[in-house]
Write a protein that holds these residues in place. Structure first.
Motif, mmCIF file in Angstrom:
data_model
loop_
_atom_site.group_PDB
_atom_site.id
_atom_site.type_symbol
_atom_site.label_atom_id
_atom_site.label_comp_id
_atom_site.label_asym_id
_atom_site.label_seq_id
_atom_site.Cartn_x
_atom_site.Cartn_y
_atom_site.Cartn_z
ATOM 1 N N UNK A 130 0.831 -1.204 0.000
ATOM 2 C CA UNK A 130 0.000 0.000 0.000
ATOM 3 C C UNK A 130 0.868 1.258 0.000
ATOM 4 N N UNK A 131 1.838 1.336 0.875
ATOM 5 C CA UNK A 131 2.665 2.540 0.981
ATOM 6 C C UNK A 131 3.544 2.724 -0.260
ATOM 7 N N UNK A 132 3.975 1.609 -0.847
ATOM 8 C CA UNK A 132 4.788 1.700 -2.057
ATOM 9 C C UNK A 132 3.978 2.339 -3.193
ATOM 10 N N UNK A 133 2.774 1.845 -3.405
ATOM 11 C CA UNK A 133 1.952 2.403 -4.482
ATOM 12 C C UNK A 133 1.448 3.807 -4.137
ATOM 13 N N UNK A 134 1.262 4.090 -2.855
ATOM 14 C CA UNK A 134 0.866 5.439 -2.470
ATOM 15 C C UNK A 134 1.967 6.444 -2.807
ATOM 16 N N UNK A 135 3.222 6.061 -2.588
ATOM 17 C CA UNK A 135 4.345 6.942 -2.952
ATOM 18 C C UNK A 135 4.357 7.199 -4.453
ATOM 19 N N UNK A 136 4.080 6.164 -5.238
ATOM 20 C CA UNK A 136 4.021 6.329 -6.689
ATOM 21 C C UNK A 136 2.876 7.265 -7.073
ATOM 22 N N UNK A 137 1.728 7.030 -6.470
ATOM 23 C CA UNK A 137 0.559 7.856 -6.755
ATOM 24 C C UNK A 137 0.820 9.316 -6.404
ATOM 25 N N UNK A 138 1.427 9.542 -5.268
ATOM 26 C CA UNK A 138 1.735 10.903 -4.839
ATOM 27 C C UNK A 138 2.681 11.590 -5.822
ATOM 28 N N UNK A 139 3.704 10.873 -6.253
ATOM 29 C CA UNK A 139 4.671 11.464 -7.182
ATOM 30 C C UNK A 139 3.995 11.896 -8.481
ATOM 31 N N UNK A 140 3.199 11.011 -9.054
ATOM 32 C CA UNK A 140 2.567 11.304 -10.333
ATOM 33 C C UNK A 140 1.535 12.422 -10.215
ATOM 34 N N UNK A 141 0.723 12.381 -9.179
ATOM 35 C CA UNK A 141 -0.317 13.394 -9.057
ATOM 36 C C UNK A 141 0.254 14.747 -8.639
ATOM 37 N N UNK A 142 1.358 14.738 -7.932
ATOM 38 C CA UNK A 142 2.011 16.008 -7.627
ATOM 39 C C UNK A 142 2.555 16.633 -8.912
ATOM 40 N N UNK A 143 3.116 15.792 -9.784
ATOM 41 C CA UNK A 143 3.571 16.294 -11.078
ATOM 42 C C UNK A 143 2.431 16.882 -11.879
ATOM 43 N N UNK A 158 -2.750 20.516 -16.579
ATOM 44 C CA UNK A 158 -2.683 19.620 -17.728
ATOM 45 C C UNK A 158 -2.826 18.183 -17.251
ATOM 46 N N UNK A 159 -3.821 17.466 -17.794
ATOM 47 C CA UNK A 159 -4.064 16.085 -17.377
ATOM 48 C C UNK A 159 -4.133 15.175 -18.595
ATOM 49 N N UNK A 160 -3.871 13.901 -18.378
ATOM 50 C CA UNK A 160 -3.829 12.933 -19.475
ATOM 51 C C UNK A 160 -5.194 12.408 -19.892
ATOM 52 N N UNK A 161 -6.186 12.491 -19.010
ATOM 53 C CA UNK A 161 -7.473 11.870 -19.300
ATOM 54 C C UNK A 161 -8.560 12.503 -18.446
ATOM 55 N N UNK A 162 -9.797 12.219 -18.793
ATOM 56 C CA UNK A 162 -10.927 12.682 -18.001
ATOM 57 C C UNK A 162 -10.883 12.063 -16.603
ATOM 58 N N UNK A 163 -10.500 10.796 -16.534
ATOM 59 C CA UNK A 163 -10.381 10.143 -15.227
ATOM 60 C C UNK A 163 -9.386 10.865 -14.333
ATOM 61 N N UNK A 164 -8.239 11.247 -14.905
ATOM 62 C CA UNK A 164 -7.233 11.974 -14.130
ATOM 63 C C UNK A 164 -7.752 13.355 -13.735
ATOM 64 N N UNK A 165 -8.566 13.951 -14.599
ATOM 65 C CA UNK A 165 -9.165 15.244 -14.268
ATOM 66 C C UNK A 165 -10.000 15.139 -12.997
ATOM 67 N N UNK A 166 -10.777 14.081 -12.866
ATOM 68 C CA UNK A 166 -11.623 13.940 -11.682
ATOM 69 C C UNK A 166 -10.800 13.657 -10.430
ATOM 70 N N UNK A 167 -9.688 12.982 -10.589
ATOM 71 C CA UNK A 167 -8.778 12.794 -9.461
ATOM 72 C C UNK A 167 -8.250 14.160 -9.008
ATOM 73 N N UNK A 168 -7.829 14.979 -9.970
ATOM 74 C CA UNK A 168 -7.332 16.315 -9.652
ATOM 75 C C UNK A 168 -8.413 17.177 -9.004
ATOM 76 N N UNK A 169 -9.624 17.132 -9.542
ATOM 77 C CA UNK A 169 -10.719 17.916 -8.977
ATOM 78 C C UNK A 169 -10.969 17.542 -7.526
ATOM 79 N N UNK A 170 -10.905 16.258 -7.231
ATOM 80 C CA UNK A 170 -11.105 15.819 -5.860
ATOM 81 C C UNK A 170 -10.009 16.350 -4.943
#
Length: 212
Positions: A130-143, A158-170
């Motif tokens: 869990x923590x390993x993938x959370x670190x990956x998720x944090x890195x990508x979403x911070x970028x 700038x986002x790659x997809x509509x799905x990523x847009x909703x992650x950012x909005x949240x």
């Protein structure tokens, strides 16, 4: 699928203060394919998979936006991802891990896949994965978040997809009380989210676009 993960994100403080950086997609594509570049894909993905906390913000952005130039992306419309989504809906987290690991190996910077794995490993109380993938998720979403400030088309997130847009909005705490408008552009689509005179600009890239 994007709506299923909002509660998970609430529990984590993902972002600190980082400098915004202009995204040069043409240079990202070139550098990722250049074996001599410090931003070569194989070099970056090795760090990302092995020790994601070692990635700096620029490296994370090269990986996140570089996904647009990969031929092995996993789409939410793929049968394999639909099977993963079905397992998630059924709370079959063992199956989620089994299917998710296969998709992760193919497309390791896919935020949708990472979020399913996070929820599955959390349900299994597997803190290490869990923590390993959370670190990956944090890195990508911070970028992703550091790609702009959202105050204008010129400085849009700038986002790659509509799905990523909703992650950012949240993450930005932009809720249902915002009204969305859309405007096409040559290499994507602007979504303009508005509330009480405040506008937030997000540019969604077409996944298969190429820069001439």
């Amino acid at each position: 699928m994007k709506h299923y993960f909002f509660l998970l994100l609430v529990f984590f403080s993902v972002f600190g203060f980082s400098q915004k950086s202009k995204i040069d997609l043409k240079n990202i594509e070139k550098s990722l394919k250049n074996s001599d570049s410090p931003y070569n894909y194989e070099k970056l993905i090795f760090k990302y998979k092995g020790y994601p906390k070692s990635l700096d913000s620029i490296e994370a952005q090269y990986l996140y936006y570089g996904r647009n130039f990969r031929d092995d992306k996993v789409s939410t419309t793929d049968d394999a991802f639909k099977s993963l989504a079905d397992a998630f809906k059924e709370n079959n987290f063992e199956e989620c891990i089994k299917l998710g690991k296969v998709l992760y190996d193919k497309d390791p910077t896919n935020l949708d896949v990472l979020l399913v794995l996070l929820r599955a490993y959390d349900s299994q109380k597997d803190g290490s994965h869990f923590m390993h993938h959370l670190s990956q998720f944090r890195s990508l979403t911070e970028g992703m978040k550091n790609s702009g400030d959202g105050t204008s088309e010129k400085t849009a997130y700038l986002v790659n997809s509509v799905g990523d847009e909703y992650i950012l909005l949240n993450i930005l705490n932009i809720g249902k009380d915002y009204v969305r408008g859309s405007k096409p552009t040559k290499d994507g689509m602007f979504d303009i989210w508005e509330k009480d005179g405040r506008k937030l600009y997000i540019k969604i890239l077409y996944l298969d676009f190429k820069i001439n």
